[in-house]
Enzyme design. Structure first.
Site, PDB file in Angstrom:
ATOM      1  N   SER A 411       0.823  -1.206   0.000  1.00 35.98           N
ATOM      2  CA  SER A 411       0.000   0.000   0.000  1.00 35.98           C
ATOM      3  C   SER A 411       0.857   1.255   0.000  1.00 35.98           C
ATOM      4  O   SER A 411       0.337   2.339  -0.192  1.00 35.98           O
ATOM      5  CB  SER A 411      -0.968  -0.002   1.181  1.00 35.98           C
ATOM      6  OG  SER A 411      -0.334  -0.403   2.345  1.00 35.98           O
ATOM      7  N   HIS A 432      -3.473  -3.270  -5.939  1.00 36.65           N
ATOM      8  CA  HIS A 432      -3.727  -2.775  -4.586  1.00 36.65           C
ATOM      9  C   HIS A 432      -5.207  -2.914  -4.261  1.00 36.65           C
ATOM     10  O   HIS A 432      -6.040  -2.135  -4.737  1.00 36.65           O
ATOM     11  CB  HIS A 432      -3.267  -1.320  -4.475  1.00 36.65           C
ATOM     12  CG  HIS A 432      -3.405  -0.774  -3.089  1.00 36.65           C
ATOM     13  ND1 HIS A 432      -3.919   0.461  -2.807  1.00 36.65           N
ATOM     14  CD2 HIS A 432      -3.110  -1.325  -1.882  1.00 36.65           C
ATOM     15  CE1 HIS A 432      -3.932   0.657  -1.502  1.00 36.65           C
ATOM     16  NE2 HIS A 432      -3.446  -0.411  -0.933  1.00 36.65           N
ATOM     17  N   GLU A 444      -6.550  -0.705  -7.305  1.00 37.87           N
ATOM     18  CA  GLU A 444      -5.625   0.184  -8.007  1.00 37.87           C
ATOM     19  C   GLU A 444      -4.605  -0.705  -8.718  1.00 37.87           C
ATOM     20  O   GLU A 444      -3.920  -1.506  -8.071  1.00 37.87           O
ATOM     21  CB  GLU A 444      -4.919   1.117  -7.014  1.00 37.87           C
ATOM     22  CG  GLU A 444      -5.834   2.217  -6.480  1.00 37.87           C
ATOM     23  CD  GLU A 444      -5.170   3.110  -5.441  1.00 37.87           C
ATOM     24  OE1 GLU A 444      -5.422   4.317  -5.446  1.00 37.87           O
ATOM     25  OE2 GLU A 444      -4.402   2.594  -4.602  1.00 37.87           O
ATOM     26  N   ASN A 482      -5.330   6.254  -0.920  1.00 35.99           N
ATOM     27  CA  ASN A 482      -4.809   6.540   0.421  1.00 35.99           C
ATOM     28  C   ASN A 482      -4.235   7.949   0.505  1.00 35.99           C
ATOM     29  O   ASN A 482      -4.340   8.614   1.527  1.00 35.99           O
ATOM     30  CB  ASN A 482      -3.721   5.533   0.802  1.00 35.99           C
ATOM     31  CG  ASN A 482      -4.333   4.194   1.174  1.00 35.99           C
ATOM     32  OD1 ASN A 482      -5.539   4.109   1.394  1.00 35.99           O
ATOM     33  ND2 ASN A 482      -3.522   3.161   1.229  1.00 35.99           N
TER      34      ASN A 482
HETATM   35  P1  NAI Z   1      -0.744  -9.062   7.872  1.00 34.03           P
HETATM   36  O1  NAI Z   1       0.303  -8.747   8.869  1.00 34.03           O
HETATM   37  O2  NAI Z   1      -2.137  -9.300   8.328  1.00 34.03           O
HETATM   38  O3  NAI Z   1      -0.323 -10.342   7.016  1.00 34.03           O
HETATM   39  C1  NAI Z   1       0.953 -10.569   6.523  1.00 34.03           C
HETATM   40  C2  NAI Z   1       1.118 -12.079   6.400  1.00 34.03           C
HETATM   41  O4  NAI Z   1       2.257 -12.350   5.625  1.00 34.03           O
HETATM   42  C3  NAI Z   1       1.298 -12.784   7.730  1.00 34.03           C
HETATM   43  O5  NAI Z   1       0.330 -13.803   7.819  1.00 34.03           O
HETATM   44  C4  NAI Z   1       2.719 -13.355   7.653  1.00 34.03           C
HETATM   45  O6  NAI Z   1       2.839 -14.591   8.318  1.00 34.03           O
HETATM   46  C5  NAI Z   1       2.917 -13.495   6.180  1.00 34.03           C
HETATM   47  N1  NAI Z   1       4.295 -13.457   5.717  1.00 34.03           N
HETATM   48  C6  NAI Z   1       5.243 -12.544   6.024  1.00 34.03           C
HETATM   49  N2  NAI Z   1       6.369 -12.813   5.353  1.00 34.03           N
HETATM   50  C7  NAI Z   1       6.134 -13.891   4.593  1.00 34.03           C
HETATM   51  C8  NAI Z   1       6.894 -14.644   3.664  1.00 34.03           C
HETATM   52  N3  NAI Z   1       8.146 -14.310   3.359  1.00 34.03           N
HETATM   53  N4  NAI Z   1       6.333 -15.707   3.069  1.00 34.03           N
HETATM   54  C9  NAI Z   1       5.063 -16.065   3.358  1.00 34.03           C
HETATM   55  N5  NAI Z   1       4.291 -15.390   4.232  1.00 34.03           N
HETATM   56  C10 NAI Z   1       4.812 -14.308   4.833  1.00 34.03           C
HETATM   57  O7  NAI Z   1      -0.692  -7.879   6.800  1.00 34.03           O
HETATM   58  P2  NAI Z   1      -1.825  -7.289   5.878  1.00 34.03           P
HETATM   59  O8  NAI Z   1      -2.536  -6.218   6.602  1.00 34.03           O
HETATM   60  O9  NAI Z   1      -2.590  -8.390   5.286  1.00 34.03           O
HETATM   61  O10 NAI Z   1      -0.966  -6.566   4.753  1.00 34.03           O
HETATM   62  C11 NAI Z   1      -0.307  -7.299   3.750  1.00 34.03           C
HETATM   63  C12 NAI Z   1       0.079  -6.351   2.620  1.00 34.03           C
HETATM   64  O11 NAI Z   1      -1.091  -5.742   2.106  1.00 34.03           O
HETATM   65  C13 NAI Z   1       0.980  -5.211   3.047  1.00 34.03           C
HETATM   66  O12 NAI Z   1       1.872  -4.939   1.997  1.00 34.03           O
HETATM   67  C14 NAI Z   1       0.034  -4.042   3.261  1.00 34.03           C
HETATM   68  O13 NAI Z   1       0.626  -2.796   3.070  1.00 34.03           O
HETATM   69  C15 NAI Z   1      -0.981  -4.318   2.154  1.00 34.03           C
HETATM   70  N6  NAI Z   1      -2.303  -3.755   2.364  1.00 34.03           N
HETATM   71  C16 NAI Z   1      -2.903  -3.775   3.604  1.00 34.03           C
HETATM   72  C17 NAI Z   1      -4.176  -3.247   3.775  1.00 34.03           C
HETATM   73  C18 NAI Z   1      -4.855  -3.319   5.105  1.00 34.03           C
HETATM   74  O14 NAI Z   1      -5.889  -2.648   5.288  1.00 34.03           O
HETATM   75  N7  NAI Z   1      -4.368  -4.091   6.041  1.00 34.03           N
HETATM   76  C19 NAI Z   1      -4.923  -2.628   2.646  1.00 34.03           C
HETATM   77  C20 NAI Z   1      -4.214  -2.726   1.372  1.00 34.03           C
HETATM   78  C21 NAI Z   1      -2.957  -3.244   1.270  1.00 34.03           C
END
Ligand code: NAI
Length: 672
Positions: A411, A432, A444, A482
């Site tokens: 994001s 996105h 996006e 955002n």
């Molecule tokens: P989260 O912390 O809930 O999930 C991340 C997951 O990735 C965790 O389950 C972790 O175990 C896993 N992980 C980390 N490194 C890994 C690897 N090398 N291999 C496999 N699994 C791995 O994070 P979230 O909120 O889901 O965000 C994920 C991405 O989405 C980020 O880049 C964030 O910026 C983006 N994003 C988040 C939004 C939100 O509202 N939370 C909205 C839009 C985009």
């Protein structure tokens, strides 16, 4: 021979009228289609058949409705009224035919299409989930105007059907008395000819339904409908449902009066700003859909890496929409949580056990990432950490096939920074998604400096294939949505710091037309996420991050997920304290928040984060829910008058400081 219709008489004396609108994938009631239909009715009058069955030759469905283009830029109520009267005459002609008439419905049957069907004596629908009937007019700021509100004007369920704009299956329509029979595909035509030969009495409201339809009952029920509707929308923002209720209350029982009132109401509504702006939003949506038109890209298998909030929900959504999905995470517990959430989503959306099971079968936990090799699309959704993402993509590049689409859901990290790790940086695009994935329609589709434009198109085509709206944006901090949302949220938190109670701030925003106030929105997004995004954007765009946001995050009061943020939450519902009646809110509350958003929108256009004003408006409406009846931020600026809007920004700057300094892009806007 007509261009859009084909009339055939079978040996049993029944006329089958096939609708197949030329040059269009769906049947729409264009002006030409109406005129030809009218001519055909004249032919039928001259040589009456034993019965008339109207059906569609389009795979997509029966009729998708009136041609919305006809309503665009309508300015004269009397011209609209004349058009409505003209269509009333055509449908009356259909209703008055000497022979029995039947609409044979499959797939979409919407708006004007349903009104045509209602002018027939009978209706049969295909018995499947793909057959959907609806009056979506309220979503365009109007109500059914081709006789639908007259022919359906009946008891409460029918009113709810028109007021809600939701689609229903053939079976539900039968329960409502809208449809006489449902039949499986293979028996549909036979059932239609049987019904038309046997000519049972057409469906009419009976018993208590008839009672509820009387004038005194309507007078009693209308205030209740008003109250229920007012809980969902404000009359000042969305006048159409209220106008429909009044029309129902005042004209019941007298058909001539009802038709006349329908035309007058439609004349007023269509030419009003709400309908014009909602019609604009309809075309903005079409514009986003068309971004992917003609692109040949089919995905069958998606691999998602990162099974957290976003990755888990993206995987579930893709499986719901028919993709085979493998979901990878380092930790099994996240995969289990993601699969459980997906199961709930499938149950909510699919209902039938068989379909839920099929969707579950399409979603495969894949801790070791075996799916990467077979995937048409790989979506990365791991932690927001540049190094982790670079390491992952370096590894991925060596494993995926040459045509696999490589996407990140980051994001805030510039695509160029992630793609530095790739041997072929042009392969990376951003997809996105927004949170919650199942609710937010926008994606996006992000291009970095080096991204191959063809891959952007493929990303857009993939987004459409999972029923999402693609918005092409340039990689720039916060992308579009955002970036524009952040100053609006920060201004709200600033107001909190100044001592304005949260509920007052939220009320000011919802009165403007936002679906939810910014204080509650920040709590729902998560204050830690707000802070992280704000910290990323602040140095680039010279934003001030309010101290209170830091304090809340330090205290682990992160919003809904911790049970408390700016508000307390019980069962997910915000508990908002009663307002002190002595407190006088500043009268520029809404302007302070909205003008910061508008100013940022102008800056994004200047920097060409998106290609044009329409795409910007579309992105902000579908990505944030920005008051659709205002037609989007740029449209709102133009409606308010460029000079006046800029002056207001200058006033706010003098009163409240630099954050309101007009962006230099204001001078480039058309009309400046
Ligand atoms: P989260 O912390 O809930 O999930 C991340 C997951 O990735 C965790 O389950 C972790 O175990 C896993 N992980 C980390 N490194 C890994 C690897 N090398 N291999 C496999 N699994 C791995 O994070 P979230 O909120 O889901 O965000 C994920 C991405 O989405 C980020 O880049 C964030 O910026 C983006 N994003 C988040 C939004 C939100 O509202 N939370 C909205 C839009 C985009």
């Amino acid at each position: 021979m007509k261009k859009h219709w084909k009339l055939e008489r079978t040996p049993d004396g029944i006329d089958w009228l096939h609708f197949d609108h030329a040059d269009s994938p769906v049947n729409i009631l264009s002006t030409e289609a109406f005129e030809q239909f009218d001519d055909i009715l004249a032919e039928i009058e001259a040589d009456p058949p034993k019965g008339l069955i109207i059906l569609s030759d389009k795979k997509s469905g029966f009729i998708a409705g009136a041609d919305v283009k006809n309503f665009r830029k309508a300015q004269q109520p009397d011209q609209v009224e004349a058009h409505i009267h003209h269509i009333h005459r055509i449908f009356q002609r259909l209703e008055d035919l000497a022979c029995p008439t039947l609409a044979l419905i499959h797939g979409f049957c919407l708006g004007g299409g349903l009104e045509l069907a209602l002018a027939c004596d009978y209706r049969i629908t295909r018995d499947d989930e793909g057959t959907r009937l609806s009056f979506p007019e309220v979503r365009l700021g109007i109500f059914p105007g081709y006789g639908g509100s007259v022919r359906l004007l009946g008891p409460i369920p029918a009113m709810k059907f028109m007021l809600g704009g939701r689609s229903i299956s053939g079976r539900s329509a039968k329960r409502l008395g809208l449809v006489d029979q449902t039949a499986p595909e293979r028996q549909l035509k036979h059932a239609a000819s049987q019904l038309i030969i046997s000519t049972p009495p057409p469906h009419r409201p009976t018993g208590w339904q008839k009672l509820l339809n009387t004038t005194p009952a309507r007078q009693l029920l209308a205030p209740i409908l008003h109250r229920v509707t007012a809980k969902k929308v404000r009359k000042a923002h969305y006048p159409a449902p209220f106008a429909l209720i009044d029309h129902w209350r005042d004209t019941g029982g007298n058909e001539q009066l009802m038709f006349a009132s329908e035309a007058t109401n439609l004349g007023q509504l269509i030419t009003g700003p709400t309908a014009q702006n909602l019609i604009r939003v309809f075309f903005l949506q079409e514009r986003l859909k068309s971004v992917a038109a003609g692109i040949d890209f089919k995905s069958r298998q998606v691999h998602v890496i990162g099974g957290g909030i976003m990755g888990g929900d993206i995987a579930a959504w893709c499986a719901l929409k028919g993709q085979r999905v493998t979901l990878q995470d380092r930790e099994a517990k996240f995969l289990i949580q993601a699969v459980n959430r997906a199961h709930k989503l499938f149950q909510r959306k699919l209902k039938s056990k068989r379909l839920v099971q099929a969707a579950m079968d399409r979603l495969m936990p894949d801790p070791r990432g075996y799916g990467v090799k077979h995937a048409d699309v790989v979506i990365e959704a791991i932690y927001e950490d540049l190094e982790a993402k670079q390491t992952l993509f370096r590894d991925l590049e060596s494993k995926v096939g040459p045509d696999t689409l490589l996407a990140t859901n980051t994001s805030s990290i510039p695509l160029e920074s992630i793609s530095e790790a790739l041997e072929n940086p042009e392969r990376l695009i951003g997809l996105h998604f927004f949170n919650p994935v199942a609710k937010m329609q926008l994606i996006e589709v992000v291009s970095g400096r080096e991204t191959d434009p063809l891959l952007m198109q493929k990303g857009a085509a993939f987004s459409r294939s999972i029923d999402r709206l693609p918005l092409p944006v340039r990689s720039s901090p916060g992308f579009l949505v955002n970036r524009i949302l952040m100053p609006y949220l920060l201004e709200a938190i600033e107001l909190l710091e100044e001592g304005v109670p949260g509920p007052l701030i939220d009320n000011a925003a919802t009165r403007f037309g936002m679906p939810m106030g910014p204080v509650e929105l920040a709590d729902r997004v998560g204050l830690d996420i707000c802070l992280a995004v704000a910290n990323k954007l602040a140095p680039v765009f010279d934003l001030e991050v309010p101290e209170q946001l830091h304090v809340m995050v330090d205290q682990k009061q992160l919003g809904v997920k911790t049970g408390a943020g700016f508000y307390r939450y019980e069962k997910g519902k915000a508990i908002k304290e009663n307002l002190d009646s002595q407190f006088h809110a500043p009268n520029d509350l809404a302007d302070r928040m909205i003008f910061r958003l508008l100013n940022e929108a102008v800056a994004c256009l200047r920097e060409q984060v998106v290609e044009d004003e329409d795409l910007l408006d579309a992105g902000i409406i579908f990505g944030t829910g920005f008051a659709p009846f205002h037609g989007g931020p740029m449209h709102y600026i133009h409606s308010g008058g460029l000079t006046r809007m800029r002056q207001r920004l200058n006033e706010l700057e003098q009163l409240h400081g630099d954050q309101f300094h007009p962006d230099s892009g204001w001078t480039n806007l058309s009309g400046a």
